[in-house]
Design a protein around this motif. Structure first.
Motif, PDB file in Angstrom:
ATOM      1  N   UNK A 159       0.833  -1.208   0.000  1.00 54.69           N
ATOM      2  CA  UNK A 159       0.000   0.000   0.000  1.00 54.69           C
ATOM      3  C   UNK A 159       0.870   1.260   0.000  1.00 54.69           C
ATOM      4  N   UNK A 160       1.935   1.237   0.783  1.00 58.71           N
ATOM      5  CA  UNK A 160       2.804   2.417   0.812  1.00 58.71           C
ATOM      6  C   UNK A 160       3.641   2.497  -0.462  1.00 58.71           C
ATOM      7  N   UNK A 161       3.971   1.346  -1.067  1.00 54.80           N
ATOM      8  CA  UNK A 161       4.651   1.370  -2.371  1.00 54.80           C
ATOM      9  C   UNK A 161       3.761   2.036  -3.423  1.00 54.80           C
ATOM     10  N   UNK A 162       2.483   1.700  -3.399  1.00 56.13           N
ATOM     11  CA  UNK A 162       1.547   2.296  -4.364  1.00 56.13           C
ATOM     12  C   UNK A 162       1.432   3.792  -4.140  1.00 56.13           C
ATOM     13  N   UNK A 163       1.438   4.195  -2.876  1.00 61.72           N
ATOM     14  CA  UNK A 163       1.394   5.623  -2.551  1.00 61.72           C
ATOM     15  C   UNK A 163       2.631   6.334  -3.102  1.00 61.72           C
ATOM     16  N   UNK A 164       3.792   5.736  -2.896  1.00 56.36           N
ATOM     17  CA  UNK A 164       5.043   6.321  -3.393  1.00 56.36           C
ATOM     18  C   UNK A 164       5.014   6.401  -4.914  1.00 56.36           C
ATOM     19  N   UNK A 165       4.551   5.319  -5.549  1.00 56.32           N
ATOM     20  CA  UNK A 165       4.517   5.257  -7.007  1.00 56.32           C
ATOM     21  C   UNK A 165       3.614   6.323  -7.607  1.00 56.32           C
ATOM     22  N   UNK A 166       2.565   6.693  -6.879  1.00 57.72           N
ATOM     23  CA  UNK A 166       1.591   7.669  -7.391  1.00 57.72           C
ATOM     24  C   UNK A 166       1.905   9.100  -6.995  1.00 57.72           C
ATOM     25  N   UNK A 167       3.013   9.305  -6.278  1.00 57.33           N
ATOM     26  CA  UNK A 167       3.391  10.642  -5.865  1.00 57.33           C
ATOM     27  C   UNK A 167       4.758  11.004  -6.436  1.00 57.33           C
ATOM     28  N   UNK A 168       5.188  12.229  -6.212  1.00 62.92           N
ATOM     29  CA  UNK A 168       6.379  12.742  -6.895  1.00 62.92           C
ATOM     30  C   UNK A 168       7.684  12.477  -6.152  1.00 62.92           C
ATOM     31  N   UNK A 169       7.605  12.077  -4.878  1.00 70.31           N
ATOM     32  CA  UNK A 169       8.833  11.837  -4.122  1.00 70.31           C
ATOM     33  C   UNK A 169       9.552  10.600  -4.650  1.00 70.31           C
ATOM     34  N   UNK A 170      10.819  10.750  -5.017  1.00 77.42           N
ATOM     35  CA  UNK A 170      11.581   9.631  -5.568  1.00 77.42           C
ATOM     36  C   UNK A 170      12.252   8.814  -4.472  1.00 77.42           C
ATOM     37  N   UNK A 171      12.595   9.447  -3.366  1.00 77.96           N
ATOM     38  CA  UNK A 171      13.302   8.761  -2.277  1.00 77.96           C
ATOM     39  C   UNK A 171      12.464   8.865  -1.006  1.00 77.96           C
TER      40      UNK A 171
END
Length: 245
Positions: free
Chosen positions: A81-93
């Motif tokens: 779930x948090x991977x999907x959140x990261x993937x859908x947002x602009x933060x790369x790290x």
């Protein structure tokens, strides 16, 4: 990362992470899941029990005799779930911290230089880790140099192959490369890595994020680095919710 029924831990988190800019992310509670239904819907692999046993044997030489606990599935889903959140947002790290972390204060003096030594191609960066992290001279000789020597001369026992796949290689004074560890309480990920990890977990095949990362790293699907010093450890005063109700 926490779950709704553990919100009481937020006061501890505030004290532990005082001074840092962070976001509380709510994961999945096992009490809301039905494993048989998820397998029937194709959300979870029907072979997940066998994969769990094999992954434990391949990377830790552990025989799994207990059935999968639904909270293990919930933990794996929380990280997806948090991977999907990261993937859908602009933060790369993004640095992911679970709700039982505490900093190892005497090691924080090495954190800035550790991050400076991270190469541009890193995808996973362990800042807290368990097993395969004996970086003493004895540990390096036994688990890296001896293992690689034995493998090179044709001695490829299960123990040799397992350590060759999981014990990290030398990289820099403060970082090791491609180590497979237990513990997802403190690790950083890049956006390109989470997309690979989501794909590997569609449908969910690995019971825990630890095992997902171990498998992906050992198979060179993602590029990982491990800090020589442990910067975050798990708070032994907080009981894990994995094995609770």
């Amino acid at each position: 990362m926490t779950i709704e029924r553990n919100v009481s831990r937020l006061e501890t988190i505030k004290k532990v992470l005082n001074g840092l800019n962070y976001e509380v992310f709510l994961g999945v509670d096992g009490a809301t899941l039905d494993l048989k239904k998820m397998i029937g819907l194709g959300e979870v692999s029907p072979d997940i029990e066998e994969i769990y046993k094999q992954t434990n044997m391949d990377y830790m030489n552990m025989v799994s005799t207990k059935p999968i606990h639904i909270n293990q599935i919930a933990c794996a889903l929380s990280h997806i779930k948090i991977y999907e959140y990261i993937s859908n947002n602009t933060d790369d790290k993004v640095l992911i911290l679970e709700d039982d972390v505490i900093p190892v204060e005497e090691n924080l003096q090495y954190l800035a230089e550790t991050l400076n030594q991270a190469p541009k191609n890193w995808e996973v960066l362990y800042l807290g880790h368990v097993i395969n992290n004996n970086f003493s001279l004895f540990g390096k000789i036994k688990y890296y140099y001896l293992t690689h020597f034995l493998y090179k001369i044709g001695i490829k026992t299960k123990a040799v192959v397992r350590k060759k796949k999981t014990y990290p290689a030398p990289f820099s004074s403060l970082l090791k490369k491609q180590g497979a560890h237990i513990g997802t309480h403190a690790y950083a990920v890049r956006c390109n890595a989470v997309k690979k990890l989501i794909k590997l977990q569609t449908p969910l095949a690995q019971v825990a994020p630890d095992l997902l990362l171990m498998d992906a790293i050992a198979k060179n699907i993602v590029t990982s680095y491990t800090s020589k010093y442990i910067f975050f450890k798990q708070n032994d005063k907080i009981h894990s919710s994995i094995w609770g109700k």
